[in-house]
Design an enzyme around this catalytic site. Sequence first.
Site, PDB file in Angstrom:
ATOM      1  N   ASP A 277      35.589 -23.455  11.973  1.00  0.00           N
ATOM      2  CA  ASP A 277      36.847 -23.549  11.239  1.00  0.00           C
ATOM      3  C   ASP A 277      38.052 -23.492  12.191  1.00  0.00           C
ATOM      4  O   ASP A 277      38.088 -22.661  13.109  1.00  0.00           O
ATOM      5  CB  ASP A 277      36.905 -22.361  10.260  1.00  0.00           C
ATOM      6  N   GLU A 319      36.032 -28.685  12.593  1.00  0.00           N
ATOM      7  CA  GLU A 319      37.055 -28.811  11.550  1.00  0.00           C
ATOM      8  C   GLU A 319      38.397 -28.906  12.277  1.00  0.00           C
ATOM      9  O   GLU A 319      39.120 -27.932  12.425  1.00  0.00           O
ATOM     10  CB  GLU A 319      37.029 -27.609  10.594  1.00  0.00           C
TER      11      GLU A 319
END
Length: 642
Positions: A277, A319
């Site tokens: 992330d 991401e």
Amino acid sequence: MNQASLHRLLMANAKKKDPKVLFDQRLATNLTLIQQLYFSLYPEETNLDNFQKLLSLLPVLFKERPEHLKLQDISRIEEGNWYQSEKIVGLQLYVEHFNKDLKGLREKIPYFKELGVNFLHLMPITTRPKGESDGGYAVNDYLKVDPKYGTKEDLLELTTEFRKQGIYLMLDFVVNHTSNEFSWAKKAIRGDKKYQGYYYTFEDYTIPAEFEKTLPEVFPETSPGSFTYIPEMGRWVMTVFNSYQWDLNYTNPDVFLEMLTNLVKLSDQGVDVVRFDALAFLWKKMGTISQNLPEAHTLIALFRMCLQVVAPGVILLAEAIVAPMDIIKYFGVDQKEGNECEIAYNASLMALLWNSVATKKTTLLYKSLLHVPDKPKDCTWINYIRCHDDIGLGYENHLIQELGWSPDMHRKFLLDYYCQHLDWSPATGLMFMYNPKTGDGRITGSAASLLGLEKGLALNDKSLIEASISKIIMLHGITLAFGGIPLIYAGDEIGTLNDYSYQKDPAKKEDNRWVNRPMQDWETIAKLDDIQSPPSRIFHTLKRLIAIRKNEPVFADHNNLSLCHTGNDHILVFERKLDSGEGLLVLSNFDQNPQVIETSWIKKLGYFAQGDPVDLVTENKVSINSGLLEIAPYQLIWLKKS
Ligand code: GLC
């Protein structure tokens, strides 16, 4: 050749497939690279002990990896790049919005099978602060399952069942920050110097003020600035996202070791893909925007190379929702090529598709796709149209300018088009994080609402409803055929509209991304046999397209996409061509009117060699009139060449 391919070659020659022997072999193979990466972040002169700690940690982590996963690792190496297969189709979901908890999710395996999805991204399920938690992206603990989802045993049962059923699991590793309730943050607040050093903390605002000069704001409306003062600690802490999300300080080698341990332990729960992330933010440097820095790439490759030694069957997803030229770098360049993340979100394609819908033109899409270099051959995309986040308008300004448009005005048009500032627009989206200082804003809303279904149903406007259904199918059809893992956002498969209920929840009302995170509508799903309803038409068409994809190896990612120029600005055509001569031609029309294209070049490519070809989407033959092929508004065509 990347390191993973090297492991495959070496393993093929190995006499003994003993997991420990193979671990030693992988460590020996990756060691030089690990050492170089490590010392380029943590200088050798002062970090020999720390490097020694890393070398002692790897065998311990390997020893702790469950035996059945070690065996799976070996078969994954033998299998090769499973993630490039045509057989994989994904769905992303919030467990609590889908069917309550992990047990409830397990009960829905038949639904996944029916739709044809076999790759699930579950949004964070670990413990988080009460109240606002950025949807769980404020992590209190990397390994503890939040009781509202169930227990660790429930998760292990689920992953066991997924393995049995051939379903791949992707979970988040929120690698850039922890919550302010994480044990390290709590210790830092209590004055523990060691843990204050796990974050970027400062006794006064001098250094933060310098950083602020160049750091862009991620959530300017709700969390302006990138530092938060913590009175109990008497210090400022870097909080690039929300004020309760503390950025980890990776210049501290202890942080790397602890996070590597967390990463491996997360993988040990049976995770196949780890979603890294917000990885673009991993390294900070004063005077820069502290995104996509070379050190961030080095750190990611270091995580990757270590994880590969311990758990080679587990791969990483980047991401990185950044500019197109920056995204591609998360596959690794030069020495790191193919040694960073195996998968990345194709955020560029996503944003360009939304641009094409609004402008009805594919010019920027062609320009941008042509501008980005090819990805390494062992890497792949996640192709998607919507996810749980907003849509950022991450286009390259100079390419917008080359089209004769002003980047600022163009972005303003897109915001107006999607965020209900234009009467004639069919979209019902919301503006997210508008920043009056820069004029930047992003867009939220479900795919169906952004594509006009909400407005069409509200006005009972049949042609609007029809157009929106066609657009929904066309966009999904492109992502299914583009090469990579198509990822559907749960609810989009039945055309779920915006969910405004978040406005009544104090922990959510400031974050309108919740408008596109609806509850799974099982009532509608129970009625999918009514073939006429929009949800049913969307569901059944997608289900059919998924089945076609899974049955045709030409859909696998062979890094073989080429754009075809038609001379018609409303049309997107690309070909996926195999060395065997097989091919897939994908055509789509972004305009509200029928469009025609000249066809001699399609004939030259061989698609008419056996007479008029059949469109896999409609199962009808495609015919040519006066040398022209007509494509209906928002039509998707898949032509196959054997
Ligand atoms: C990622 C997530 C997003 C979250 C952010 C901070 O971008 O997708 O939902 O807000 O990271 O963790």
